[in-house]
Scaffold this active site. Structure first.
Site, PDB file in Angstrom:
ATOM      1  CG  ASP A   1     -37.941 -10.457  12.183  1.00  0.00           C
ATOM      2  OD1 ASP A   1     -38.955  -9.889  11.729  1.00  0.00           O
ATOM      3  OD2 ASP A   1     -37.290 -10.038  13.151  1.00  0.00           O
TER       4      ASP A   1
ATOM      5  CG  ASP B   1     -37.735 -15.137  14.254  1.00  0.00           C
ATOM      6  OD1 ASP B   1     -37.636 -15.242  13.015  1.00  0.00           O
ATOM      7  OD2 ASP B   1     -36.904 -14.517  14.945  1.00  0.00           O
TER       8      ASP B   1
ATOM      9  CD  GLU C   1     -31.211 -12.758   7.461  1.00  0.00           C
ATOM     10  OE1 GLU C   1     -31.066 -11.623   7.918  1.00  0.00           O
ATOM     11  OE2 GLU C   1     -31.139 -13.003   6.227  1.00  0.00           O
TER      12      GLU C   1
ATOM     13  CG  ASP D   1     -33.190 -16.721  13.265  1.00  0.00           C
ATOM     14  OD1 ASP D   1     -32.323 -17.600  13.136  1.00  0.00           O
ATOM     15  OD2 ASP D   1     -32.942 -15.540  13.574  1.00  0.00           O
TER      16      ASP D   1
END
Length: 640
Positions: free
Chosen positions: A507, A505, A430, A503
């Site tokens: 998102d 997190d 990403e 990541d």
């Protein structure tokens, strides 16, 4: 069951048990009988014993089955069927219970008088379980007595003996899986529950109880569905929005084959069809599924003409038009099913196609004629799918001529030099920043990098043409080489490890979920063959002077800190994104095969996987809220 019911007509005795061979070689090659000696093979032991109880239910003599997981993972399976025969077998001069428990292929399923249909390998199954157990005990309630025999690694310790009186009939098998055979000895309550739930759906009215007594807080499930496969279809559609008031149910016996079909359309775009033969999930389909699909297409096209809805159609609907948004279960019972392959994944009986086709045609035609309002909703749904397919054809062709058919690969792909797919890895990364670091840090020999850009599509809510047009998914399809949908070709897969790297997190989690939804819905075989992985980048960098260590969770961080006496000069960095790592760090922590941590994505239960994707990515809010509440205590690495 009462002993009084065991008359000549329904007798199950020594004369109906045939003998094949001993079980000594089962311990030498267990994989031939249970698939493997890992977690799947371990659970298969329970399924084999339960299948014997289900055989009794199919024959009409068993209403209750219970499974207990005891301390030390000892399994107890008990039913209220007729009980395994205990009289002396003419060929061996020993109790038939001993024959069934210690001889491969010794069971009532081989004589049609004992079992008209059988899903489990009756006799074969329980003897294999005995052979692969550290110890096993058989209890039979029959003739007003309780008969007992104990075995160790398949060997008889003493003759069958009476240990008490019984007021009912039935069989109880207790066993402990052998640590000499199995790599894992811990049974999963959830895994067993999923299969038992499925069996309860497929066998209308049977009560199946599972109890887990290993922890202080006892876990328990009771499955009983008077609606049978209608309840199954409604369960599959719980997180979807049906377009009909109730499921269509078709049942008939034709040429000694029992056929059951349940159908319910929803407002989505995916088809969900499960087919079974004698309770065995035929994941690869077969003649029964072919007959169902053929009859569905024919009946829908006929109904469209009868209702006068064909005026705007240039030609007949195709099969895929009639199955958009369809949820269906096909279950047949056959005295002599012929399966293709050892896994029983595909039914081969040629006569079954015509039987199912005939039953389906008659049943569906009758329903559509008797329920015109529901019929029109279904037909309009199918016509809408037809129109969308026609409108999308030019878009599909354009996409194929673009990304999917040209020799060149996406411009942002940094491919590897290795050409053997079994040795190649593809990282889906990403963002351009992390993609740049991955390209610099990778091993160019076997690791390819494809940075993802643009808006990620939720494929759960859209048709295939939108997937083909999506700027983020288009290059993924082109890079993999397999195409998708009807054009999917597994043999063209260019990488056997496809690693999603996002990541750590919220998102990143969302992007992983969207990609997994895409793979499961449109490239299912790649997921089922275990080619999808999730990269596990570290959450923390702990630096103490020149010493640098990485922690993948809070516990590892605390363990590292506990080894450092002077923490004054300790620097802790919590990574918010992959782009914060330089190429060397990304290689060392996330890409180096010798050091990295990854999660492999597997599909243990297709029904559960389908439901979970529908809940998380579908339109209904309430099922998603309930799912989050139920699983909130399992959440990790929250980005708050």
């Amino acid at each position: 069951m009462s002993d009084a019911l065991l008359n000549e007509e329904n007798a199950y005795n020594a004369d109906q048990v045939q003998i094949k061979e001993g079980i000594e070689h089962v311990r030498i090659r267990p994989g031939m009988y249970i698939g493997d000696t890992n977690i799947r093979g371990l659970h298969h032991l329970v399924y084999e014993v339960v299948d014997n109880s289900i055989d009794e239910a199919l024959a009409g003599y068993c209403k209750n089955v219970s499974i207990h997981i005891g301390k030390d993972n000892i399994i107890t399976v008990e039913d209220d069927g007729r009980g395994i025969p205990v009289d002396i077998h003419s060929e061996t001069g020993t109790s038939t219970l001993e024959v069934v428990m210690t001889r491969l292929g010794a069971g009532g399923k081989f004589e049609n008088d004992a079992y008209k249909v059988s899903g489990g390998l009756h006799g074969v199954g329980v003897s294999v379980v005995n052979a692969l157990s550290e110890w096993c005990e058989g209890y039979v309630m029959r003739n007003g007595k309780v008969y007992y025999q104990r075995y160790e690694r398949g060997k008889v310790l003493e003759p069958v003996k009476v240990i008490g009186d019984a007021s009912h009939t039935g069989t109880k098998i207790v066993f402990k899986a052998d640590h000499e055979i199995f790599e894992i000895l811990v049974f999963s309550f959830d895994t067993l529950s999923k299969r038992l739930r499925e069996l309860a759906f497929l066998n209308k009215g049977i009560r199946i109880l599972i109890v887990d007594e290993r922890e202080e807080e006892i876990r328990k499930h009771e499955f009983q569905f008077e609606g049978g496969i209608v309840s199954f279809v409604e369960y599959l559609n719980e997180s979807k929005t049906p377009i009909q008031p109730k499921a269509i149910y078709i049942e008939a016996v034709k040429n000694d084959v029992d056929v059951e079909i349940a159908i319910e359309y929803n407002d989505g775009f995916k088809e969900t069809i499960y087919s079974y033969v004698n309770n065995i999930n035929t994941a690869e389909g077969g003649t029964h599924l072919s007959g169902f699909k053929s009859a569905l297409t024919k009946s829908i096209n006929e109904a469209i003409k009868k209702f006068g809805l064909d005026k705007k159609l240039k030609d007949n609907l195709e099969g895929e038009d009639t199955r958009e948004g369809l949820t269906a279960v096909i279950s047949i019972k056959h005295r002599n099913p012929q399966f293709e392959g050892q896994t029983k994944g595909k039914l081969g009986n040629s006569e079954v196609k015509g039987i199912v086709e005939s039953v389906m045609n008659e049943g569906l035609r009758a329903f559509l004629e008797e329920n015109p309002q529901t019929a029109k909703k279904i037909l309009e749904k199918c016509i809408s799918a037809y129109s969308a397919r026609k409108a999308a054809q030019s878009k599909r062709d354009a996409v194929r001529k673009g990304y999917l058919d040209r020799d060149s690969l996406p411009g942002k792909l940094a491919d590897c030099s290795e050409k053997n797919p079994e040795l190649c890895e593809l990282y889906l990364v990403e963002g351009d920043s992390a993609g740049g670091s991955a390209k610099q840090g990778r091993s160019r020999e076997f690791q390819a990098i494809l940075p993802l850009w643009g808006k990620m599509l939720n494929v759960e809510k859209t048709r295939v043409e939108k997937v083909l047009e999506n700027e983020k998914l288009q290059p993924v399809i082109a890079t993999l080489g397999t195409s998708m949908g009807k054009d999917f070709n597994y043999e063209k897969l260019r990488y056997h490890k496809i690693i999603i790297m996002a990541d750590a997190d919220v998102d990143g989690s969302h992007i992983r979920t969207l990609l997994l939804t895409f793979f499961y819905r449109y490239l299912t075989e790649i997921v089922e063959k275990n080619h999808i992985y999730i990269a596990m980048p570290p959450l923390y960098k702990v630096q103490n002077g020149k010493s640098v260590q990485y922690a993948y969770n809070d516990k590892e961080r605390d363990e590292i800190l506990s080894t450092i006496k002077n923490r004054d000069k300790v620097y802790i960095q919590r990574y918010k994104g992959l782009g914060e790592m330089n190429p060397d760090q990304l290689w060392e922590t996330t890409m180096d095969p010798e050091k990295r941590s990854m999660m492999r994505v597997t599909v243990e239960d297709a029904v559960e996987a389908d439901e979970t994707f529908s809940i998380l990515m579908g339109d209904k809010v309430e099922p998603r809220r309930q799912f989050i509440q139920a699983h909130a205590n399992k959440a990790k690495n929250l980005d708050i």
